[in-house]
Design a protein around this motif. Structure first.
Motif, PDB file in Angstrom:
ATOM      1  N   MET A  66     -56.301  -7.537  -2.912  1.00  0.00           N
ATOM      2  CA  MET A  66     -54.879  -7.529  -2.585  1.00  0.00           C
ATOM      3  C   MET A  66     -54.150  -6.405  -3.314  1.00  0.00           C
ATOM      4  SD  MET A  66     -54.345 -11.662  -2.468  1.00  0.00           S
ATOM      5  CE  MET A  66     -52.570 -11.664  -2.214  1.00  0.00           C
ATOM      6  N   LEU A  67     -54.464  -6.196  -4.589  1.00  0.00           N
ATOM      7  CA  LEU A  67     -53.861  -5.083  -5.336  1.00  0.00           C
ATOM      8  C   LEU A  67     -54.205  -3.752  -4.672  1.00  0.00           C
ATOM      9  CD1 LEU A  67     -54.433  -6.116  -9.066  1.00  0.00           C
ATOM     10  CD2 LEU A  67     -52.215  -5.810  -7.919  1.00  0.00           C
ATOM     11  N   LYS A  68     -55.460  -3.594  -4.288  1.00  0.00           N
ATOM     12  CA  LYS A  68     -55.914  -2.366  -3.631  1.00  0.00           C
ATOM     13  C   LYS A  68     -55.159  -2.135  -2.323  1.00  0.00           C
ATOM     14  CE  LYS A  68     -59.985  -0.145  -1.731  1.00  0.00           C
ATOM     15  NZ  LYS A  68     -61.353  -0.296  -1.312  1.00  0.00           N
ATOM     16  N   ASN A  69     -54.812  -3.221  -1.635  1.00  0.00           N
ATOM     17  CA  ASN A  69     -54.096  -3.135  -0.355  1.00  0.00           C
ATOM     18  C   ASN A  69     -52.578  -3.065  -0.524  1.00  0.00           C
ATOM     19  OD1 ASN A  69     -56.402  -3.082   1.223  1.00  0.00           O
ATOM     20  ND2 ASN A  69     -56.475  -5.299   1.469  1.00  0.00           N
ATOM     21  N   GLY A  70     -52.109  -2.936  -1.773  1.00  0.00           N
ATOM     22  CA  GLY A  70     -50.684  -2.725  -2.009  1.00  0.00           C
ATOM     23  C   GLY A  70     -49.836  -3.970  -2.168  1.00  0.00           C
ATOM     24  N   VAL A  71     -50.455  -5.134  -2.295  1.00  0.00           N
ATOM     25  CA  VAL A  71     -49.689  -6.361  -2.492  1.00  0.00           C
ATOM     26  C   VAL A  71     -49.048  -6.312  -3.880  1.00  0.00           C
ATOM     27  CG1 VAL A  71     -49.823  -8.876  -2.693  1.00  0.00           C
ATOM     28  CG2 VAL A  71     -51.139  -7.688  -0.922  1.00  0.00           C
ATOM     29  N   VAL A  72     -47.781  -6.683  -3.952  1.00  0.00           N
ATOM     30  CA  VAL A  72     -47.025  -6.658  -5.208  1.00  0.00           C
ATOM     31  C   VAL A  72     -47.138  -8.014  -5.903  1.00  0.00           C
ATOM     32  CG1 VAL A  72     -44.722  -6.422  -6.224  1.00  0.00           C
ATOM     33  CG2 VAL A  72     -45.419  -4.943  -4.310  1.00  0.00           C
ATOM     34  N   PHE A  73     -47.734  -7.993  -7.090  1.00  0.00           N
ATOM     35  CA  PHE A  73     -47.809  -9.190  -7.919  1.00  0.00           C
ATOM     36  C   PHE A  73     -46.691  -9.124  -8.947  1.00  0.00           C
ATOM     37  CE2 PHE A  73     -51.900  -9.534  -5.989  1.00  0.00           C
ATOM     38  CZ  PHE A  73     -52.168 -10.894  -5.992  1.00  0.00           C
ATOM     39  N   LEU A  74     -46.050 -10.253  -9.206  1.00  0.00           N
ATOM     40  CA  LEU A  74     -44.939 -10.321 -10.147  1.00  0.00           C
ATOM     41  C   LEU A  74     -45.391 -10.626 -11.566  1.00  0.00           C
ATOM     42  CD1 LEU A  74     -42.363 -12.264  -7.966  1.00  0.00           C
ATOM     43  CD2 LEU A  74     -42.594  -9.784  -8.289  1.00  0.00           C
ATOM     44  N   GLU A  75     -46.675 -10.901 -11.729  1.00  0.00           N
ATOM     45  CA  GLU A  75     -47.200 -11.273 -13.041  1.00  0.00           C
ATOM     46  C   GLU A  75     -48.687 -11.019 -13.085  1.00  0.00           C
ATOM     47  OE1 GLU A  75     -46.424 -15.457 -13.336  1.00  0.00           O
ATOM     48  OE2 GLU A  75     -47.891 -15.948 -11.806  1.00  0.00           O
ATOM     49  N   GLU A  76     -49.213 -11.034 -14.282  1.00  0.00           N
ATOM     50  CA  GLU A  76     -50.655 -10.974 -14.478  1.00  0.00           C
ATOM     51  C   GLU A  76     -51.231 -12.368 -14.187  1.00  0.00           C
ATOM     52  OE1 GLU A  76     -52.523  -8.230 -15.194  1.00  0.00           O
ATOM     53  OE2 GLU A  76     -50.628  -7.172 -14.906  1.00  0.00           O
ATOM     54  N   PRO A  77     -52.486 -12.430 -13.764  1.00  0.00           N
ATOM     55  CA  PRO A  77     -53.111 -13.744 -13.552  1.00  0.00           C
ATOM     56  C   PRO A  77     -53.051 -14.582 -14.824  1.00  0.00           C
ATOM     57  CG  PRO A  77     -54.476 -12.017 -12.636  1.00  0.00           C
ATOM     58  CD  PRO A  77     -53.386 -11.333 -13.409  1.00  0.00           C
ATOM     59  N   ARG A  78     -52.869 -15.883 -14.627  1.00  0.00           N
ATOM     60  CA  ARG A  78     -52.812 -16.794 -15.765  1.00  0.00           C
ATOM     61  C   ARG A  78     -53.607 -18.051 -15.441  1.00  0.00           C
ATOM     62  NH1 ARG A  78     -48.175 -17.824 -12.817  1.00  0.00           N
ATOM     63  NH2 ARG A  78     -47.515 -19.992 -12.742  1.00  0.00           N
ATOM     64  N   THR A  79     -54.026 -18.729 -16.488  1.00  0.00           N
ATOM     65  CA  THR A  79     -54.775 -19.973 -16.323  1.00  0.00           C
ATOM     66  C   THR A  79     -53.852 -21.138 -16.637  1.00  0.00           C
ATOM     67  OG1 THR A  79     -56.817 -18.867 -16.953  1.00  0.00           O
ATOM     68  CG2 THR A  79     -56.803 -21.271 -17.068  1.00  0.00           C
ATOM     69  N   GLU A  80     -53.784 -22.052 -15.702  1.00  0.00           N
ATOM     70  CA  GLU A  80     -52.994 -23.278 -15.842  1.00  0.00           C
ATOM     71  C   GLU A  80     -53.944 -24.465 -15.727  1.00  0.00           C
ATOM     72  OE1 GLU A  80     -49.936 -23.323 -16.666  1.00  0.00           O
ATOM     73  OE2 GLU A  80     -49.217 -21.322 -16.160  1.00  0.00           O
ATOM     74  N   PRO A  81     -53.491 -25.666 -16.087  1.00  0.00           N
ATOM     75  CA  PRO A  81     -54.364 -26.836 -15.966  1.00  0.00           C
ATOM     76  C   PRO A  81     -54.884 -27.052 -14.536  1.00  0.00           C
ATOM     77  CG  PRO A  81     -52.431 -27.387 -17.268  1.00  0.00           C
ATOM     78  CD  PRO A  81     -52.215 -26.008 -16.727  1.00  0.00           C
ATOM     79  N   TYR A  82     -54.143 -26.597 -13.540  1.00  0.00           N
ATOM     80  CA  TYR A  82     -54.532 -26.802 -12.145  1.00  0.00           C
ATOM     81  C   TYR A  82     -55.337 -25.637 -11.570  1.00  0.00           C
ATOM     82  CZ  TYR A  82     -50.244 -24.062 -11.625  1.00  0.00           C
ATOM     83  OH  TYR A  82     -49.269 -23.112 -11.746  1.00  0.00           O
ATOM     84  N   GLY A  83     -55.458 -24.503 -12.318  1.00  0.00           N
ATOM     85  CA  GLY A  83     -56.266 -23.396 -11.831  1.00  0.00           C
ATOM     86  C   GLY A  83     -55.782 -22.042 -12.301  1.00  0.00           C
ATOM     87  N   THR A  84     -56.382 -20.992 -11.739  1.00  0.00           N
ATOM     88  CA  THR A  84     -55.987 -19.616 -12.012  1.00  0.00           C
ATOM     89  C   THR A  84     -54.977 -19.217 -10.946  1.00  0.00           C
ATOM     90  OG1 THR A  84     -58.182 -19.150 -12.892  1.00  0.00           O
ATOM     91  CG2 THR A  84     -56.831 -17.253 -12.293  1.00  0.00           C
ATOM     92  N   VAL A  85     -53.881 -18.573 -11.381  1.00  0.00           N
ATOM     93  CA  VAL A  85     -52.775 -18.333 -10.462  1.00  0.00           C
ATOM     94  C   VAL A  85     -52.053 -17.043 -10.820  1.00  0.00           C
ATOM     95  CG1 VAL A  85     -51.154 -19.708 -11.835  1.00  0.00           C
ATOM     96  CG2 VAL A  85     -50.752 -19.424  -9.395  1.00  0.00           C
ATOM     97  N   ALA A  86     -51.463 -16.409  -9.799  1.00  0.00           N
ATOM     98  CA  ALA A  86     -50.553 -15.280  -9.992  1.00  0.00           C
ATOM     99  C   ALA A  86     -49.596 -15.264  -8.804  1.00  0.00           C
ATOM    100  CB  ALA A  86     -51.299 -13.956 -10.087  1.00  0.00           C
ATOM    101  N   VAL A  87     -48.330 -14.993  -9.081  1.00  0.00           N
ATOM    102  CA  VAL A  87     -47.299 -14.956  -8.039  1.00  0.00           C
ATOM    103  C   VAL A  87     -47.251 -13.561  -7.428  1.00  0.00           C
ATOM    104  CG1 VAL A  87     -44.833 -15.210  -7.552  1.00  0.00           C
ATOM    105  CG2 VAL A  87     -45.937 -16.718  -9.218  1.00  0.00           C
ATOM    106  N   PHE A  88     -47.230 -13.510  -6.099  1.00  0.00           N
ATOM    107  CA  PHE A  88     -47.064 -12.244  -5.402  1.00  0.00           C
ATOM    108  C   PHE A  88     -45.976 -12.371  -4.352  1.00  0.00           C
ATOM    109  CE2 PHE A  88     -50.252 -14.370  -2.758  1.00  0.00           C
ATOM    110  CZ  PHE A  88     -49.952 -13.976  -1.457  1.00  0.00           C
ATOM    111  N   LEU A  89     -45.528 -11.223  -3.861  1.00  0.00           N
ATOM    112  CA  LEU A  89     -44.492 -11.177  -2.824  1.00  0.00           C
ATOM    113  C   LEU A  89     -45.084 -10.735  -1.499  1.00  0.00           C
ATOM    114  CD1 LEU A  89     -41.567  -9.314  -4.650  1.00  0.00           C
ATOM    115  CD2 LEU A  89     -41.727 -11.764  -4.146  1.00  0.00           C
ATOM    116  N   ASP A  90     -44.613 -11.350  -0.424  1.00  0.00           N
ATOM    117  CA  ASP A  90     -44.913 -10.768   0.882  1.00  0.00           C
ATOM    118  C   ASP A  90     -43.898  -9.643   1.105  1.00  0.00           C
ATOM    119  OD1 ASP A  90     -42.546 -11.886   2.047  1.00  0.00           O
ATOM    120  OD2 ASP A  90     -43.622 -13.599   2.857  1.00  0.00           O
ATOM    121  N   PRO A  91     -44.053  -8.816   2.119  1.00  0.00           N
ATOM    122  CA  PRO A  91     -43.141  -7.677   2.309  1.00  0.00           C
ATOM    123  C   PRO A  91     -41.701  -8.076   2.593  1.00  0.00           C
ATOM    124  CG  PRO A  91     -45.071  -7.460   3.728  1.00  0.00           C
ATOM    125  CD  PRO A  91     -45.138  -8.803   3.092  1.00  0.00           C
TER     126      PRO A  91
END
Length: 129
Positions: A92-117
């Protein structure tokens, strides 16, 4: 038992949405039918074929247009589940998707917030097994 089949996502144009969901996120185009009134019935879904599909819709009026990019009042409104967070995040990063944060680990899983266009917030999420 009933299930949720589709969720509507209001976008500025069908073509922009298809370019992102099919071209960037690699979703499958399930249906694209032109209606007599000029609208289209457009469905996309992650390529694994499971889960709820997105019904892509252009706004029919100013009230709907005002919701583009803010359908959940600034909260994450969509959750894209993956079995390989690192590979999907890198693609997704390679394809230009904008992430608002670095990946993080939470009790429910690995997550990172991104924006659609269009400005909607999404979680890329690899749930804990």
């Amino acid at each position: 038992m009933p299930s949720i089949a589709y969720v509507t996502l209001i976008v500025p144009s069908y073509e922009e949405a298809l370019a992102f969901f099919v071209g960037v996120l690699n979703f499958d185009l399930i249906d694209d039918n032109r209606m007599p009134d000029g609208k289209r019935w457009v469905l996309v879904r992650p390529s694994d074929g499971s889960g709820t599909a997105l019904r892509i819709a252009e706004p029919a009026n100013a009230r709907q247009a005002a919701r583009i990019g803010d359908q959940a009042g600034g909260r994450v409104s969509f959750f894209l589940s993956t079995g390989d967070f690192q590979a999907d995040h890198a693609r997704m990063l390679k394809n230009g998707v904008v992430f608002l944060e670095e990946p993080r680990t939470e009790p429910y899983g690995t997550v990172a917030v991104f924006l659609d266009p269009f400005g909607n917030r999404w979680d890329l999420l690899q749930p804990v097994d």
